[in-house]
Scaffold this motif. Structure first.
Motif, PDB file in Angstrom:
ATOM      1  N   SER A  25      45.323  34.387  48.814  1.00 12.38           N
ATOM      2  CA  SER A  25      45.395  35.497  47.854  1.00 12.38           C
ATOM      3  C   SER A  25      44.642  36.724  48.354  1.00 12.38           C
ATOM      4  N   GLN A  46      46.853  38.467  50.899  1.00 12.89           N
ATOM      5  CA  GLN A  46      47.904  39.198  50.195  1.00 12.89           C
ATOM      6  C   GLN A  46      47.361  40.466  49.547  1.00 12.89           C
ATOM      7  N   ALA A  79      48.519  44.197  50.771  1.00 15.72           N
ATOM      8  CA  ALA A  79      49.376  44.852  49.778  1.00 15.72           C
ATOM      9  C   ALA A  79      49.181  46.366  49.816  1.00 15.72           C
TER      10      ALA A  79
END
Length: 112
Positions: A59, A62, A66
Protein backbone atom coordinates in the motif's frame (compact mmCIF):
# COMPACT_ATOMS: atom_id res chain seq x y z
CA UNK A 1 7.76 0.92 16.61
CA UNK A 2 11.15 0.81 15.01
CA UNK A 3 12.71 1.13 11.58
CA UNK A 4 15.69 -0.60 10.08
CA UNK A 5 17.43 0.83 7.00
CA UNK A 6 19.91 -1.16 4.93
CA UNK A 7 21.79 0.30 1.98
CA UNK A 8 23.08 -2.26 -0.51
CA UNK A 9 25.25 -1.79 -3.56
CA UNK A 10 24.37 -3.03 -7.05
CA UNK A 11 25.64 -6.51 -6.07
CA UNK A 12 23.36 -6.69 -3.01
CA UNK A 13 26.23 -6.23 -0.53
CA UNK A 14 25.36 -4.20 2.58
CA UNK A 15 27.38 -0.97 2.59
CA UNK A 16 25.59 0.97 5.36
CA UNK A 17 22.78 0.53 7.88
CA UNK A 18 20.95 2.49 10.56
CA UNK A 19 17.91 2.16 12.77
CA UNK A 20 15.41 4.51 14.40
CA UNK A 21 12.69 4.21 17.01
CA UNK A 22 9.24 5.77 16.62
CA UNK A 23 7.83 5.26 20.11
CA UNK A 24 4.92 7.65 19.55
CA UNK A 25 3.74 5.90 16.36
CA UNK A 26 1.15 3.14 16.77
CA UNK A 27 -0.07 2.81 13.18
CA UNK A 28 2.10 0.31 11.25
CA UNK A 29 1.57 1.98 7.86
CA UNK A 30 2.63 5.36 9.26
CA UNK A 31 5.73 3.78 10.80
CA UNK A 32 6.57 2.25 7.40
CA UNK A 33 6.17 5.64 5.71
CA UNK A 34 8.46 7.23 8.29
CA UNK A 35 11.02 4.46 7.78
CA UNK A 36 10.91 4.99 4.02
CA UNK A 37 11.44 8.72 4.47
CA UNK A 38 14.36 7.96 6.81
CA UNK A 39 15.81 5.65 4.17
CA UNK A 40 15.84 8.40 1.58
CA UNK A 41 17.39 10.90 3.99
CA UNK A 42 20.05 8.32 4.88
CA UNK A 43 20.76 7.70 1.18
CA UNK A 44 21.20 11.46 0.67
CA UNK A 45 23.52 11.64 3.71
CA UNK A 46 25.58 8.86 2.11
CA UNK A 47 25.78 10.92 -1.13
CA UNK A 48 23.90 8.33 -3.18
CA UNK A 49 22.21 9.48 -6.35
CA UNK A 50 20.70 6.28 -7.82
CA UNK A 51 18.35 4.58 -5.37
CA UNK A 52 15.86 1.74 -5.32
CA UNK A 53 13.65 1.82 -2.23
CA UNK A 54 12.30 -1.64 -1.37
CA UNK A 55 9.48 -2.37 1.09
CA UNK A 56 7.07 -5.20 1.76
CA UNK A 57 4.26 -2.69 2.33
CA UNK A 58 2.44 -2.74 -1.01
CA UNK A 59 0.00 0.00 0.00
CA UNK A 60 2.92 2.40 0.62
CA UNK A 61 4.38 1.60 -2.81
CA UNK A 62 1.00 2.35 -4.35
CA UNK A 63 0.59 5.59 -2.37
CA UNK A 64 4.04 6.86 -3.33
CA UNK A 65 3.69 5.91 -6.99
CA UNK A 66 0.17 7.37 -7.26
CA UNK A 67 -0.28 10.67 -9.03
CA UNK A 68 -2.94 12.00 -6.69
CA UNK A 69 -2.55 13.48 -3.23
CA UNK A 70 -2.68 10.99 -0.35
CA UNK A 71 -5.27 12.29 2.12
CA UNK A 72 -4.74 9.59 4.75
CA UNK A 73 -2.88 10.01 8.03
CA UNK A 74 0.25 8.98 6.08
CA UNK A 75 -0.30 11.73 3.50
CA UNK A 76 2.16 14.33 4.82
CA UNK A 77 4.94 11.73 5.09
CA UNK A 78 4.12 10.37 1.62
CA UNK A 79 4.39 13.94 0.30
CA UNK A 80 7.81 14.29 1.95
CA UNK A 81 8.87 11.02 0.33
CA UNK A 82 7.77 12.23 -3.10
CA UNK A 83 9.76 15.44 -2.66
CA UNK A 84 12.84 13.50 -1.56
CA UNK A 85 12.53 11.10 -4.51
CA UNK A 86 12.67 14.06 -6.87
CA UNK A 87 16.12 15.00 -5.52
CA UNK A 88 17.76 11.78 -6.80
CA UNK A 89 18.91 11.23 -10.39
CA UNK A 90 16.99 7.96 -10.33
CA UNK A 91 14.80 6.54 -7.60
CA UNK A 92 12.35 3.67 -7.80
CA UNK A 93 9.99 2.39 -5.13
CA UNK A 94 9.39 -1.35 -5.32
CA UNK A 95 7.50 -4.02 -3.45
CA UNK A 96 9.46 -7.04 -2.16
CA UNK A 97 8.46 -10.10 -0.18
CA UNK A 98 9.12 -9.88 3.55
CA UNK A 99 11.81 -12.56 3.51
CA UNK A 100 13.85 -10.41 1.09
CA UNK A 101 13.87 -7.62 3.67
CA UNK A 102 15.26 -9.74 6.54
CA UNK A 103 18.25 -7.50 7.36
CA UNK A 104 16.02 -4.46 7.83
CA UNK A 105 13.70 -6.47 10.11
CA UNK A 106 16.63 -7.53 12.29
CA UNK A 107 17.65 -3.90 12.71
CA UNK A 108 14.07 -2.94 13.52
CA UNK A 109 13.88 -5.51 16.31
CA UNK A 110 17.06 -4.11 17.84
CA UNK A 111 15.45 -0.71 18.49
CA UNK A 112 11.99 -1.73 19.64
Amino acid sequence: MGAGVVIRDHNGVCVAACSDSYQEVTIPELAEAMAMRRSLIFAKDESLDHVSLATECLSMVQRINAGEMDRSICGPVVQDIKHLIATFSTCSVVHVRRELNAAAHLLTRSVV
